[in-house]
Design a protein around this motif. Structure first.
Motif, PDB file in Angstrom:
ATOM      1  N   THR A 230      -6.616 -21.015  14.360  1.00  0.00           N
ATOM      2  CA  THR A 230      -7.788 -21.481  15.088  1.00  0.00           C
ATOM      3  C   THR A 230      -7.402 -21.675  16.539  1.00  0.00           C
ATOM      4  N   VAL A 231      -8.110 -21.027  17.447  1.00  0.00           N
ATOM      5  CA  VAL A 231      -7.867 -21.122  18.880  1.00  0.00           C
ATOM      6  C   VAL A 231      -9.039 -21.869  19.503  1.00  0.00           C
ATOM      7  N   LEU A 232      -8.743 -22.977  20.173  1.00  0.00           N
ATOM      8  CA  LEU A 232      -9.788 -23.774  20.826  1.00  0.00           C
ATOM      9  C   LEU A 232      -9.561 -23.748  22.329  1.00  0.00           C
ATOM     10  N   VAL A 233     -10.550 -23.262  23.069  1.00  0.00           N
ATOM     11  CA  VAL A 233     -10.419 -23.102  24.513  1.00  0.00           C
ATOM     12  C   VAL A 233     -11.685 -23.581  25.204  1.00  0.00           C
ATOM     13  N   ASP A 234     -11.534 -23.994  26.460  1.00  0.00           N
ATOM     14  CA  ASP A 234     -12.711 -24.320  27.256  1.00  0.00           C
ATOM     15  C   ASP A 234     -13.180 -23.056  27.977  1.00  0.00           C
ATOM     16  N   ASP A 235     -14.280 -23.166  28.707  1.00  0.00           N
ATOM     17  CA  ASP A 235     -14.848 -21.995  29.372  1.00  0.00           C
ATOM     18  C   ASP A 235     -13.870 -21.365  30.356  1.00  0.00           C
ATOM     19  N   ALA A 236     -13.098 -22.190  31.058  1.00  0.00           N
ATOM     20  CA  ALA A 236     -12.163 -21.654  32.040  1.00  0.00           C
ATOM     21  C   ALA A 236     -11.064 -20.841  31.370  1.00  0.00           C
TER      22      ALA A 236
END
Length: 258
Positions: A230-236
């Motif tokens: 699972t990869v969790l990233v913000d918009d940037a």
């Protein structure tokens, strides 16, 4: 590989929810613990959950990813110290259940072997938390690392040392040149890998990890071969992803899957 694009404030709680559910099923679960800025919101959320009585880590166990070579015990940048301050001291886990590589061992190779054996004896890692470096390293597996590597001594790149100098009051010379780190092969044996990345500085690395070719030049790309990531990233951090709209679409419609 599941990619979740969300705001930075939500990431910590989402991962903490996964860990809470894991501990309800398996109270003595083994957690893989990362240091650095990426996992801090996770540890904040876990600490809040423990304080509210929503979860307990009393029977859980943990293994850290890596450790600098040569930093004295109690040094504020020693990763065992960081984990104790950011995580162990804030939850109800037994400090003796947290294991870290010994960066001051007289025989570093033997210390690495013992660490591998300890992970195996614990039954392996159930959920491994990861961050990612700007050059695509995970743990301290720098570009060029063997994709099958195990816990070992590594020489840090100048880029990694520059990135980490902020933890040493900006003094590059104070950043050790060597470390002990779990290998890519070691990390790949975790049953669930959760990687967190925020900020535009991680966008290139995230792009290669998720959508690029698997290559030792970008070590995190090996995660494409893992069955549960699972990869969790913000918009940037997601700004270079070519399939960002699809990842958002699949997340929005996940509740329709039976």
């Amino acid at each position: 590989m599941e990619v979740i694009i969300t705001n930075e404030e939500s990431i910590g709680q989402l991962v903490a929810d996964d860990i809470t559910n894991l501990l309800r099923r398996t109270p003595d679960a083994v957690l893989g613990l990362a240091t650095g800025s990426s996992p801090l919101r996770i540890y904040d959320a876990l600490a809040e959950g423990v304080s509210r009585g929503e979860l307990s880590l009393a029977r859980a166990r943990g293994f850290t990813l890596d450790e600098y070579v040569g930093l004295p015990e109690g040094h504020p940048c020693r990763y065992r110290t960081v984990i104790d301050e950011d995580f162990t001291s804030r939850v109800d886990i037994d400090p003796a259940a947290i294991h870290a590589p010994d960066g001051n061992a007289p025989d570093l190779d033997a210390a690495c072997l013992r660490y591998e054996e300890a992970i195996s004896a614990a039954g392996g890692v159930d959920l491994q938390i990861l961050g990612i470096g700007t050059d695509g390293h995970i743990a301290f597996n720098e570009p060029g690392s063997s994709l099958a590597s195990r816990t070992r001594v590594k020489t840090l790149t100048e880029q990694t040392r520059r990135d980490n100098a902020r933890f040493f009051d900006g003094d590059l010379d104070a950043v050790p040149m060597h470390c002990l780190t779990q290998g890519l092969g070691t990390i790949m044996q975790a049953r669930h890998v959760v990687l967190v990345a925020t900020g535009s500085g991680k966008a290139e690395a995230v792009h290669h990890m998720v959508e690029g070719a698997v290559s030792a030049l970008w070590p995190a790309t090996i995660l494409q071969h893992h069955p549960h990531v699972t990869v969790l990233v913000d918009d940037a951090a997601a700004s270079r992803l070519q399939l960002a709209d699809y990842y958002r679409y699949t997340r929005a419609h996940r509740h329709l899957v039976q």
